[in-house]
Design a protein around this motif. Structure first.
Motif, short mmCIF file in Angstrom:
data_model
loop_
_atom_site.label_atom_id
_atom_site.label_comp_id
_atom_site.label_asym_id
_atom_site.label_seq_id
_atom_site.Cartn_x
_atom_site.Cartn_y
_atom_site.Cartn_z
N TYR A 61 0.84 -1.20 0.00
CA TYR A 61 0.00 0.00 0.00
C TYR A 61 0.87 1.25 0.00
O TYR A 61 0.67 2.16 -0.80
CB TYR A 61 -0.92 -0.01 1.22
N ILE B 59 0.91 3.85 -3.11
CA ILE B 59 0.43 5.23 -2.97
C ILE B 59 1.58 6.19 -3.27
O ILE B 59 1.37 7.25 -3.85
CB ILE B 59 -0.23 5.46 -1.58
N VAL C 27 1.61 6.40 -7.00
CA VAL C 27 0.52 7.23 -7.51
C VAL C 27 0.83 8.70 -7.28
O VAL C 27 0.68 9.53 -8.18
CB VAL C 27 -0.82 6.84 -6.83
N VAL D 85 1.20 11.80 -9.78
CA VAL D 85 0.44 13.05 -9.64
C VAL D 85 1.38 14.24 -9.73
O VAL D 85 1.09 15.23 -10.39
CB VAL D 85 -0.32 13.08 -8.30
N TYR E 220 -10.12 13.83 -13.03
CA TYR E 220 -10.35 13.68 -11.59
C TYR E 220 -11.84 13.52 -11.30
O TYR E 220 -12.67 14.20 -11.87
CB TYR E 220 -9.84 14.92 -10.84
N GLU E 221 -12.14 12.62 -10.41
CA GLU E 221 -13.52 12.46 -9.94
C GLU E 221 -13.49 12.33 -8.44
O GLU E 221 -12.78 11.46 -7.93
CB GLU E 221 -14.14 11.18 -10.53
N PRO E 222 -14.15 13.10 -7.61
CA PRO E 222 -15.05 14.18 -8.01
C PRO E 222 -14.27 15.37 -8.59
O PRO E 222 -14.21 15.50 -9.80
CB PRO E 222 -15.72 14.56 -6.71
N LEU F 99 -10.09 15.54 -4.15
CA LEU F 99 -9.38 14.29 -4.32
C LEU F 99 -7.95 14.38 -3.79
O LEU F 99 -7.52 13.53 -3.01
CB LEU F 99 -9.35 13.95 -5.81
N LEU F 100 -7.24 15.43 -4.17
CA LEU F 100 -5.86 15.56 -3.71
C LEU F 100 -5.79 15.75 -2.20
O LEU F 100 -4.91 15.20 -1.55
CB LEU F 100 -5.16 16.72 -4.43
N LYS G 191 -7.68 14.45 0.04
CA LYS G 191 -7.80 13.14 0.68
C LYS G 191 -6.60 12.26 0.37
O LYS G 191 -6.05 11.61 1.25
CB LYS G 191 -9.08 12.45 0.21
N LEU G 192 -6.20 12.27 -0.89
CA LEU G 192 -5.13 11.37 -1.31
C LEU G 192 -3.82 11.70 -0.60
O LEU G 192 -3.12 10.82 -0.11
CB LEU G 192 -4.93 11.47 -2.82
N ARG H 264 -3.85 10.80 3.03
CA ARG H 264 -3.69 9.35 3.12
C ARG H 264 -2.25 8.95 2.85
O ARG H 264 -1.70 8.06 3.49
CB ARG H 264 -4.66 8.71 2.09
N VAL I 4 -4.53 -3.04 -3.62
CA VAL I 4 -3.88 -3.16 -2.31
C VAL I 4 -4.76 -2.49 -1.26
O VAL I 4 -5.44 -1.52 -1.54
CB VAL I 4 -2.48 -2.51 -2.29
N VAL J 221 -17.31 7.85 -6.81
CA VAL J 221 -18.34 8.70 -6.20
C VAL J 221 -19.27 9.30 -7.26
O VAL J 221 -20.37 9.72 -6.95
CB VAL J 221 -17.71 9.85 -5.36
N MET J 222 -18.82 9.31 -8.50
CA MET J 222 -19.67 9.87 -9.57
C MET J 222 -20.44 8.79 -10.31
O MET J 222 -21.24 9.10 -11.19
CB MET J 222 -18.81 10.64 -10.57
N LEU K 9 -7.89 9.75 -11.90
CA LEU K 9 -7.72 9.57 -10.47
C LEU K 9 -9.11 9.71 -9.86
O LEU K 9 -9.73 10.76 -10.00
CB LEU K 9 -6.77 10.65 -9.95
N PHE L 197 -9.04 4.90 -3.36
CA PHE L 197 -8.74 5.62 -4.59
C PHE L 197 -8.45 4.65 -5.71
O PHE L 197 -8.03 3.52 -5.48
CB PHE L 197 -7.52 6.52 -4.40
N GLU M 15 -6.37 4.70 -9.42
CA GLU M 15 -5.55 5.44 -10.36
C GLU M 15 -5.51 4.68 -11.67
O GLU M 15 -5.29 3.47 -11.67
CB GLU M 15 -4.11 5.62 -9.84
N LEU N 6 -6.24 1.67 -4.50
CA LEU N 6 -5.76 1.85 -3.13
C LEU N 6 -6.99 1.82 -2.24
O LEU N 6 -7.67 2.83 -2.09
CB LEU N 6 -5.05 3.19 -2.98
#
Lengths: 297, 141
Positions: A45, A49, A52, A56, A218-220, A225-226, A228-229, A232, B9, B28-29, B42, B68, B70, B79
């Motif tokens: 994990y 991340i 990812v 980004v 990006y969604e939403p 998103l960033l 939260k990401l 995390r 993961v 979510v959409m 993303l 998430f 990606e 993730l």
């Protein structure tokens, strides 16, 4: 034969110490295996991340998150991961020495420093050392949960959000192998430009990620998103560091206790030799006294 | 059909890694399917099933409790906050969790509890949805 008796009791007490150290060695060995398993379990994990987030940071969005923007460093925050207990060789002192060296360098440049201590040893140390201790967690235990860390992480992130801290570094002991643990300092925030060189090399081969000029869908939306990401991401990196530090702690303790047991063995051998010599000398003396006495009669 | 790398993961462990043809997830959409060559994306995931279709049409279902996703043209990473293989899910447990959350909602004391209970209901319902999907698939075979 007073010397003989004293030596005997000294041997006895060292034997007891040796029993304790060798028991601790075995406990540490089994805990280390479990800590290594945990480290391996959370590694995918944390690695993913990181990958990812490094993608980004190479994307080309209209929006850049606060965590991605380098700013002039006026105050730096250190998240220092230490063990809960001692008797693990120079593990914690090496780490703290490394931190203090960094701190001196920053202070020479006129940068102030704050700390966040994860682990009992660190919190005790920073209480004595002084400095601005923002958050501390004591008694992490052998199997810490992410929830134990989130509070302290949030304190540091909030300080960063408010502009009080301009940079956050993470310090922990890297588990190289059973024999070697190395204190390492990683920049956590703002996100360093290159997170994972190996990964970048791999991507460069596939050449669709490395070249700039693209962006995600990006969604939403990109901001939510960033937010939260990246939070995390920070949590995952700190958690991974804590888990790795525990594996390092157990390995260091295992080695330290093995050395202690070996040294106790050496001392026992020496004392045993001394004891035997003293006993032999006493016997020889007694015999010569008897022989001398008999000759006189 | 062209395949891509997919890995799922969770914070606790590696759930899935391998070559896949298609990934279907609920963001979510809304629900979306991803094939090789998809635009980089993303997404934030909602609690719910993630379906993975391997080469040859073999399908596996995972339950994720949010996280998430990606997408890069040649790979997909999920993730997950926590993830389970759908066949490990227990329908009885999920229903119980949902009922408990509902009764907590009935006797709610504050806004925070309310939010919490709603989230729990959503998670439990998503688990049940994952299970019913899995069951339908078994029925067809």
């Amino acid at each position: 034969m007073a010397a003989g008796k004293e030596i005997k009791s000294q041997i006895g007490s060292i034997k007891n110490t040796q029993k304790i150290t060798s028991a601790m060695e075995m406990v540490a060995a089994s805990k280390m295996r479990r800590a290594q398993d945990r480290m391996a379990a959370s590694q995918p994990y944390a690695g993913r991340i990181r990958r990812v987030v490094s993608h980004v940071s190479r994307a080309n969005p209209e929006y850049r998150h606060d965590y991605q923007i380098e700013r002039e460093v006026k105050r730096i925050g250190y998240i220092v991961v230490t063990s809960d207990r001692g008797l693990c060789g120079g593990l914690n002192s090496n780490l703290l020495r490394r931190v203090l060296r960094e701190v001196r360098e920053w202070r020479d440049q006129g940068v102030e420093v704050s700390f966040c201590a994860l682990g009992t040893k660190g919190s005790v140390f920073f209480r004595k050392y002084g400095g601005d201790l923002k958050a501390a967690v004591r008694s992490l235990g052998d199997a810490p949960e992410a929830s134990q860390l989130i509070g302290s992480i949030n304190v540091m992130l909030a300080a960063f959000d408010e502009g009080e801290l301009d940079r956050i570094d993470l310090v922990y002991n890297e588990f190289v192998n059973t024999m070697t643990q190395k204190p390492v300092v990683h920049q956590l925030l703002p996100l360093p430009k290159s997170l994972d060189e190996e990964d970048e090399a791999e991507d460069a081969e596939q050449d669709d990620v490395s070249s700039g000029g693209w962006d995600y869908i990006y969604e939403p939306d990109v901001k939510t998103l960033l937010d939260k990401l990246l939070v995390r991401y920070v949590e995952a990196q700190v958690y991974q560091a804590v888990v790795e530090n525990i594996a390092s702690e157990q390995a260091a303790r295992m080695i330290a206790m093995k050395n202690a047991s070996d040294n106790a063995g050496d001392i026992i051998d020496d004392l045993q030799l001394q004891y035997n010599k003293a006993r032999q000398a006493a016997i020889t003396q007694e015999i010569s006294e008897i022989v001398g006495g008999a000759a006189a009669v | 059909m062209a395949t891509m790398q997919c890995s799922i993961v969770s914070a606790e462990r590696n759930i899935f890694a391998g070559e896949v043809e298609r990934v279907v997830a609920v963001s979510v959409m809304g629900e979306l399917g991803i094939l090789r060559g998809h635009e980089p994306s993303l997404l934030e995931l909602k609690p719910g099933p993630v379906r993975v279709i391997r080469e040859g049409g073999e399908e596996e279902i995972f339950y994720v409790s949010g996280g998430f996703l990606e997408v890069q043209p040649h790979e997909v990473s999920v993730l997950a906050d926590s993830a389970e293989r759908a066949r490990d899910l227990d329908a009885g447990e999920a229903e119980k969790a949902r009922d408990e959350a509902r009764s907590a909602l009935a006797g709610r004391s504050g806004e925070l509890d309310h939010q919490h209970a709603l989230a729990e209901i959503e998670a439990a319902t998503a688990r049940l949805r994952t299970l019913s999907q899995l069951r339908n698939r078994k029925g067809q075979k």
